[in-house]
Write a protein that holds these residues in place. Structure first.
Motif, short mmCIF file in Angstrom:
data_model
loop_
_atom_site.label_atom_id
_atom_site.label_comp_id
_atom_site.label_asym_id
_atom_site.label_seq_id
_atom_site.Cartn_x
_atom_site.Cartn_y
_atom_site.Cartn_z
N TYR A 128 0.82 -1.45 0.02
CA TYR A 128 -0.13 0.00 0.06
C TYR A 128 1.04 1.43 0.01
O TYR A 128 2.11 1.18 0.32
CB TYR A 128 -1.05 -0.03 1.02
CG TYR A 128 -0.43 0.15 2.68
CD1 TYR A 128 -0.04 1.36 3.30
CD2 TYR A 128 0.21 -1.08 3.23
CE1 TYR A 128 0.55 1.65 4.70
CE2 TYR A 128 0.73 -0.99 4.53
CZ TYR A 128 0.95 0.33 5.13
OH TYR A 128 1.73 0.42 6.34
N HIS A 129 0.24 2.39 -0.28
CA HIS A 129 0.90 3.67 -0.26
C HIS A 129 0.51 4.29 1.17
O HIS A 129 -0.36 4.31 1.87
CB HIS A 129 0.42 4.56 -1.30
CG HIS A 129 0.77 4.10 -2.84
ND1 HIS A 129 2.09 3.91 -3.23
CD2 HIS A 129 0.16 3.26 -3.62
CE1 HIS A 129 2.32 3.55 -4.51
NE2 HIS A 129 1.01 3.08 -4.69
N HIS A 130 1.38 5.30 1.71
CA HIS A 130 1.31 6.12 2.99
C HIS A 130 0.35 6.93 2.91
O HIS A 130 -0.47 7.07 3.66
CB HIS A 130 2.53 6.90 3.36
CG HIS A 130 3.55 6.11 3.94
ND1 HIS A 130 3.68 5.41 5.11
CD2 HIS A 130 4.87 5.64 3.26
CE1 HIS A 130 4.82 4.73 5.26
NE2 HIS A 130 5.46 4.69 4.25
N ALA A 131 -0.17 7.41 1.45
CA ALA A 131 -1.28 8.41 1.14
C ALA A 131 -1.83 8.22 -0.14
O ALA A 131 -1.21 7.76 -0.84
CB ALA A 131 -0.70 9.79 1.65
N ALA A 132 -3.19 8.60 -0.20
CA ALA A 132 -3.67 8.97 -1.52
C ALA A 132 -4.61 10.24 -1.50
O ALA A 132 -5.25 10.53 -0.38
CB ALA A 132 -4.63 7.74 -1.89
N ILE A 133 -4.58 10.58 -2.60
CA ILE A 133 -5.51 11.77 -2.87
C ILE A 133 -6.90 11.49 -3.45
O ILE A 133 -6.75 10.79 -4.44
CB ILE A 133 -4.90 13.05 -3.45
CG1 ILE A 133 -3.79 13.32 -2.75
CG2 ILE A 133 -5.79 14.29 -3.80
CD1 ILE A 133 -2.73 14.50 -3.46
N ALA A 134 -8.03 11.81 -2.92
CA ALA A 134 -9.37 11.80 -3.59
C ALA A 134 -9.78 13.06 -3.43
O ALA A 134 -10.17 13.57 -2.38
CB ALA A 134 -10.06 10.49 -2.69
N GLY A 135 -10.35 13.41 -4.62
CA GLY A 135 -10.71 14.98 -4.84
C GLY A 135 -9.78 15.85 -3.88
O GLY A 135 -8.62 15.94 -4.33
N LEU B 246 -6.78 14.24 1.23
CA LEU B 246 -5.63 13.57 1.59
C LEU B 246 -5.73 12.36 2.66
O LEU B 246 -6.19 13.05 3.61
CB LEU B 246 -4.51 14.38 2.00
CG LEU B 246 -3.01 13.60 1.93
CD1 LEU B 246 -2.53 13.10 0.96
CD2 LEU B 246 -2.14 14.49 2.74
N ILE B 247 -5.77 11.29 2.28
CA ILE B 247 -6.29 10.09 3.12
C ILE B 247 -4.75 9.75 3.80
O ILE B 247 -4.09 9.02 2.75
CB ILE B 247 -7.06 9.26 2.42
CG1 ILE B 247 -8.16 9.68 1.75
CG2 ILE B 247 -7.41 8.10 3.68
CD1 ILE B 247 -8.82 10.71 2.47
N VAL B 248 -4.43 9.60 4.81
CA VAL B 248 -2.97 9.42 5.20
C VAL B 248 -3.38 7.86 6.04
O VAL B 248 -4.04 7.87 6.93
CB VAL B 248 -2.56 10.19 6.22
CG1 VAL B 248 -0.91 9.63 6.66
CG2 VAL B 248 -2.24 11.38 5.54
N ALA B 249 -2.66 6.64 5.57
CA ALA B 249 -2.66 5.39 6.29
C ALA B 249 -2.20 5.60 7.56
O ALA B 249 -1.37 6.52 8.09
CB ALA B 249 -1.88 4.39 5.50
N GLY B 250 -2.51 4.66 8.29
CA GLY B 250 -2.19 4.77 9.82
C GLY B 250 -0.58 4.68 9.75
O GLY B 250 0.14 3.82 8.97
N GLN B 251 -0.08 5.54 10.60
CA GLN B 251 1.53 5.65 10.72
C GLN B 251 1.94 5.26 12.01
O GLN B 251 1.38 5.37 13.20
CB GLN B 251 1.68 7.16 10.52
CG GLN B 251 1.46 7.74 9.20
CD GLN B 251 2.30 7.19 8.15
OE1 GLN B 251 3.56 7.14 8.08
NE2 GLN B 251 1.60 6.58 7.24
N VAL C 9 -7.11 12.38 8.03
CA VAL C 9 -7.74 13.04 6.59
C VAL C 9 -7.26 14.52 6.54
O VAL C 9 -7.70 15.26 7.61
CB VAL C 9 -8.96 12.74 6.66
CG1 VAL C 9 -9.43 13.38 5.36
CG2 VAL C 9 -9.33 11.24 6.72
N ALA C 10 -6.93 15.14 5.57
CA ALA C 10 -6.61 16.42 5.51
C ALA C 10 -7.48 17.07 4.25
O ALA C 10 -7.54 16.22 3.18
CB ALA C 10 -5.01 16.83 5.43
N TRP C 11 -7.84 18.27 4.15
CA TRP C 11 -8.38 18.86 3.01
C TRP C 11 -7.46 19.80 2.39
O TRP C 11 -6.72 20.57 3.04
CB TRP C 11 -9.79 19.76 3.66
CG TRP C 11 -10.26 20.47 2.83
CD1 TRP C 11 -10.07 22.07 2.53
CD2 TRP C 11 -11.04 20.21 1.48
NE1 TRP C 11 -10.80 22.34 1.45
CE2 TRP C 11 -11.51 21.36 0.70
CE3 TRP C 11 -11.48 18.95 1.14
CZ2 TRP C 11 -12.16 21.27 -0.35
CZ3 TRP C 11 -12.33 18.87 0.01
CH2 TRP C 11 -12.67 19.98 -0.63
#
Length: 119
Positions: free
Chosen positions: A7-14, A17-22, A113-115
């Motif tokens: 998996y990736h550490h993060a993904a952008i959707a719209g 920014l969705i950040v996986a559990g760190q 989750v970040a905007w």
């Protein structure tokens, strides 16, 4: 950031920014803060800061935090690290206490989750 398999550490959707559990791994993949939830949380937030910066964001862009920990007694140290990272910014937060996480070394894991905006 240390590489992860599958998996990736993060993904952008719209604009999100969705950040996986760190967890508390340094950029070389070494564990940080063995047995010390506060030290682990500080590393977790350093990692989150790197991911946010890569996306052109910062702590003030975070709109949701989820914290997963293995021991209620670690709460004050983990909270201190979160407050140090966010300063006066207080995004919504949900916390869980579980019997264990992905590796025995892990005392705390945090996802955010970040905007990023409409652009």
């Amino acid at each position: 950031m240390h590489p992860v398999a599958g998996y990736h550490h993060a993904a952008i959707a719209g604009g999100m920014l969705i950040v996986a559990g760190q967890v508390a791994r340094d950029p070389q993949g070494n564990w940080v803060g063995a047995g010390d939830a506060g030290a682990q949380a500080a590393q977790v937030y350093r990692n989150i800061g790197l991911i946010l910066a890569e996306a052109g964001a910062g702590p003030d862009n975070v709109v949701k935090i989820t914290t997963i920990m293995i021991d209620r007694a670690d709460g004050p140290a983990i909270t201190a690290a979160r407050r140090a990272f966010f300063g006066e910014h207080r995004p919504p937060h949900t916390g869980f206490i579980v019997n264990g996480l992905g590796s025995p070394e892990v005392r705390v894991e945090v996802e955010v989750v970040a905007w990023l905006g409409d652009g």
